[in-house]
Scaffold this active site. Structure first.
Site, PDB file in Angstrom:
ATOM      1  N   ASP A 110      46.177 -55.422 -19.694  1.00  0.00           N
ATOM      2  CA  ASP A 110      44.847 -55.475 -20.285  1.00  0.00           C
ATOM      3  C   ASP A 110      43.875 -54.857 -19.287  1.00  0.00           C
ATOM      4  OD1 ASP A 110      42.811 -56.393 -22.183  1.00  0.00           O
ATOM      5  OD2 ASP A 110      42.239 -57.744 -20.559  1.00  0.00           O
ATOM      6  N   LYS A 111      42.800 -54.262 -19.784  1.00  0.00           N
ATOM      7  CA  LYS A 111      41.875 -53.585 -18.866  1.00  0.00           C
ATOM      8  C   LYS A 111      40.924 -54.566 -18.185  1.00  0.00           C
ATOM      9  CE  LYS A 111      38.144 -51.454 -20.301  1.00  0.00           C
ATOM     10  NZ  LYS A 111      37.040 -52.035 -19.483  1.00  0.00           N
TER      11      LYS A 111
END
Length: 836
Positions: A515-516
């Protein structure tokens, strides 16, 4: 439109140990069917688990909802109880499994869990049994119980005394000395050495004193039988009561066969070496268990609690949420909480694995931190077991001692050994099939004298030798010893791995999805662009955005509220109200008499929301080309403008990803809810070539499913918003889990700090553990494959026992090497580049 009430689960179910407990599920099911309630689910607020109840305001008031929840919780608590703590007396992994099965069959017990470290968890029905009855049953099984959240060292193991709920079994303390009786933890080793001494003296008398009566050596051999077979007989009887033929049974049959042949010395040698091997195996396994006990000893036993102007020394078990604790310089913190007074730096390595002390300061608003309306910043949150620096501080507790992050870690690390890996499930199944096959082979070999020309005595001796040779002792311990050592080593580094399955899977995967926000980036975006449209003033755009986003706890909302307020200076916009979240898209609220919409550009022009104006669309296009994350602000039917934000990549991200490539992870993908251009911009900065943007939470799940069809894949996220995707992945990895109950409970692997450099260490350790497991399987199966034909062809019981027990010790000590594992490539490289 439904409204929402949130209630702390410990208030509703005081005995429920965590949000994953069956009583929480019962409460959710009961309330979900109540009239006026639309949806009931568990949510996290400020790192604590709460019950979120969505209700119809036309049918129920908030007070009605709370009353229904409290009543249902009280009824469930009255019906179902828990006995949670630690027991002393578990000798090894097979013993733990046998005791667990026996406890699960007790009347009224709904669920039983007992691991090799002694962590006990029983759920029972009050209408069928009681705590007193269960504690008596524990004593009958020669187990001493303590309600402490931590496993006390054996020399300090004293059950608590007090009220009904926490009463120990002190009256049964002398029933058995847990790890072995009068000699304490070393009793089995003492018995084994006594058996060896009697065997050695008897053998010497028999060979060196020709005229001596045969009764003297025989008596010593019988003593060797008694001492060497004492624990083996006990294990075998307990197994046979449950209809199980295990390794101990094979050893006794072989020893009895040797005695029947008159080969007392060889039978005594078998029992001596088998008991010695078991004793040394338990000693070696105890080293790994002591790594868990060492974690438990990080927490102080008492705390100085402020009561008015006085400081009261209080046991940590008696601390309540909201107590104010004084912590002096260089002391360990006794509880989780937040800083109220004073500044200091705290060494969080014991819990999070961070190498550098973290500066701490008081929370800006104690009332808000206390209420849980917003998360407590890392600069103010503190954890039990960490070490204070040079400044005296006062902290307010947010969790009881049994619910602290350290207590959860200790409990989960100890339970991890019970979560079987694929290899362990294979070996258990193999053992269950193999032992009866060995007994059958030995029975067939008893009649070898019918086929070949030899006396029955020789056939019987050969059959007994095969029993010894084919017993899969090393195989039974090969995987559990490696798993326990690997899990304990990871915990020392601030990484929680929940058992053998994620440990092995992490060691074999070759793809990781990230996930960023909060994973590859700091999770602290900042405003970079403000573009008003349709004649709107910048101050009006910011005022609307700040007023609404102050009501939200989303990281982007926090950034807009923080940076927007700074740009507005002294001007403070009037407060907004009636915030409503549109999951994955944005929010709406009432402000200055109008409905304010703030969200992604995709929110507009869909689901009945009017599309963006041409001017706004042009602004959105330009900022997207620059890789910005965008929030569009609208008042009523009029667009106010666009706010562009940019997250900051983590300093350690590029180095950590490079280290993962060195470890053999071939494919790494960033998945994000941001626009594709913004995702690609961040991916380029951290050194990733694959970035998937524009993903809603359900899209992330689909993305992981697609990846999993191709290969094993891990998902790295924060454990809260990414929980569905993490659950879909082969291995779910949560970062920064120390402050999040949900992350600790849902992730397969939890990195306690938010330091990405822990990831290559974890993958490297998992790969090493998998390698050790393979080595152990080769040794254990190889020895059996060699010894079985060798004994059939004439190898005696004595040499077979020596090789057999030697292989058992070899696999255990090979596994213990994992306790000294150091990642000399990944972690060092990442930490070096981070400092630079």
């Amino acid at each position: 439109m439904p409204n929402t009430v949130r209630m702390d689960i410990p208030v509703l179910l005081p005995e429920a140990p965590d949000a994953s407990d069956a009583c929480v599920e019962r409460l959710v099911k009961r309330l979900s069917s109540a009239p006026g309630l639309f949806q009931v689910h568990v949510a996290e607020t400020n790192g604590a688990s709460q019950l979120c109840l969505h209700y119809d305001p036309a049918a129920l008031s908030p007070a009605d909802v709370r009353r229904k929840a409290l009543q249902a919780g009280a009824e469930i608590s009255q019906r179902f109880g828990h006995l949670i703590g630690w027991v002393e007396g578990v000798r090894h992994a097979r013993h733990a499994r046998r005791l667990e099965a026996a406890l699960a069959e007790e009347p009224g017990v709904l669920e039983a869990a007992l691991d090799v470290a002694g962590a006990l968890r029983l759920e029972f029905d009050h209408t069928r049994t009681s705590r007193d009855a269960l504690q008596q049953r524990l004593a009958d099984h020669r187990l001493r119980f303590s309600h402490s959240p931590f496993p006390p060292p054996p020399e300090r193991f004293e059950p608590e005394k007090g009220d009904h709920d926490h009463e120990g079994t002190g009256e049964h303390a002398d029933h058995d000395h847990a790890h072995g009786g009068v000699f304490g933890a070393n009793t089995e080793l003492v018995f084994a050495l006594g058996s060896g001494s009697a065997l050695g003296i008897g053998f010497a008398l028999e060979k060196l004193v020709p005229g001596l009566s045969g009764w003297a050596p025989l008596t010593l051999f019988l003593v060797a039988y008694g001492l060497g077979g004492f624990f083996t007989v006990r294990e075998a009887i307990e197994n046979l009561k449950r209809g199980r033929f295990e390794i101990d049974t094979l050893m006794l049959v072989a020893a009895a066969g040797a005695a029947a042949l008159g080969a007392w010395a060889e039978g005594a040698l078998l029992l001596f070496l088998f008991s010695l091997g078991h004793a040394l195996e338990h000693y070696a396994m105890g080293r790994a268990k002591r790594a868990i006990e060492a974690l438990a000893e990080l927490a102080p036993r008492t705390a100085r609690v402020r009561r008015g102007d006085d400081l009261i020394e209080t046991p940590v078990e008696q601390l309540e949420i909201g107590d104010v604790i004084v912590v002096r310089p260089n002391e360990r913190l006794p509880a989780d909480g937040f800083v109220l007074l004073g500044t200091t730096s705290i060494n969080q390595a014991p819990v999070t694995g961070e190498s550098m002390p973290v500066d701490k300061q008081p929370v800006a608003d104690p009332a808000e931190a206390r209420s849980g309306r917003s998360s407590i910043a890392n600069t103010s949150a503190v954890f039990a077991g960490t070490i204070n620096g040079a400044g005296a501080i006062e902290i307010e507790t947010t969790r009881k001692s049994s619910d602290t992050t350290l207590a959860k870690v200790v409990r989960m690390v100890s339970e991890a050994e019970t979560q079987k890996s694929p290899t362990q499930r294979f070996t258990d199944k193999f053992e269950r099939i193999f032992v009866p096959v060995v007994l059958g082979l030995a029975f067939v070999l008893l009649f070898a004298w019918v086929v070949i020309d030899e006396p029955f005595r020789d056939s019987f001796y050969r059959a007994m030798a095969v029993l010894v040779a084919a017993s899969p002792c090393a195989l039974a311990i090969a995987t559990p010893s490696a798993v326990l050592s690997g899990v304990a080593r990871a915990a020392r580094a601030g990484v929680l791995i929940k058992g053998g399955a994620p440990l092995e899977n992490l060691g074999s995967l070759n793809a990781i999805a990230f996930d960023k926000t909060g994973t590859l980036t700091e999770g602290r975006p900042r405003i970079t662009d403000i573009i008003p449209v349709q004649g709107t003033r910048e101050a009006d755009l910011l005022s609307a955005a700040v007023a609404v986003e102050r009501l939200s706890d989303h990281p982007l909302a926090a950034a807009i509220a923080r940076d927007g307020a700074e740009r507005l200076g002294q001007f403070t916009p009037s407060p907004a109200s009636d915030l409503r979240s549109l999951t994955g898209k944005g929010v709406t609220a009432r402000w200055a008499g109008e409905t304010i919409w703030i969200g992604k550009p995709e929110m507009f022009g869909a689901d009945g929301v009017a599309p963006l104006s041409d001017e706004t669309t042009l602004a959105v296009t330009r900022l997207r080309l620059e890789g910005r994350t965008l929030m569009v602000v609208r008042a009523g039917a009029r667009d106010l403008g666009v706010i562009g934000l940019l997250d900051t990549p983590r300093p350690a991200a590029r180095a950590a990803l490079a280290a993962l490539r060195d470890l053999g992870v071939q494919r790494m993908i960033m998945i994000s809810g941001d626009h594709q251009k913004a995702a690609q911009a961040i991916a380029g900065q951290v050194g990733l070539t694959e970035a998937w943007g524009d993903l809603m939470p359900e899209d992330k799940v689909d993305a992981i499913k697609r990846l999993r069809e191709e290969t094993k894949v891990a998902m790295v996220g924060d454990g809260v918003n990414d929980a569905p995707a993490m659950a879909t992945a082969t291995v779910g990895i949560a970062m920064g889990a120390a402050g999040s109950d949900v992350a600790l409970e849902t992730a397969d692997v939890a990195l306690m700090s938010d330091d990405l450099a822990q990831l290559p260490f974890t993958v490297g350790l998992s790969r090493r553990t998998r390698s050790v497991i393979r080595q152990n399987l080769v040794v254990s199966l190889g020895v059996v494959a060699f010894l079985v034909p060798a004994t059939i062809l004439g190898l005696g019981i004595g040499p077979a026992v020596a090789v057999h027990e030697g292989s058992t010790l070899l696999v255990v000590f090979n596994a213990l090497r994992l306790l000294a594992y150091q990642d000399r490539r990944g972690t060092r490289r990442a930490s070096t580049e981070t400092r630079s």
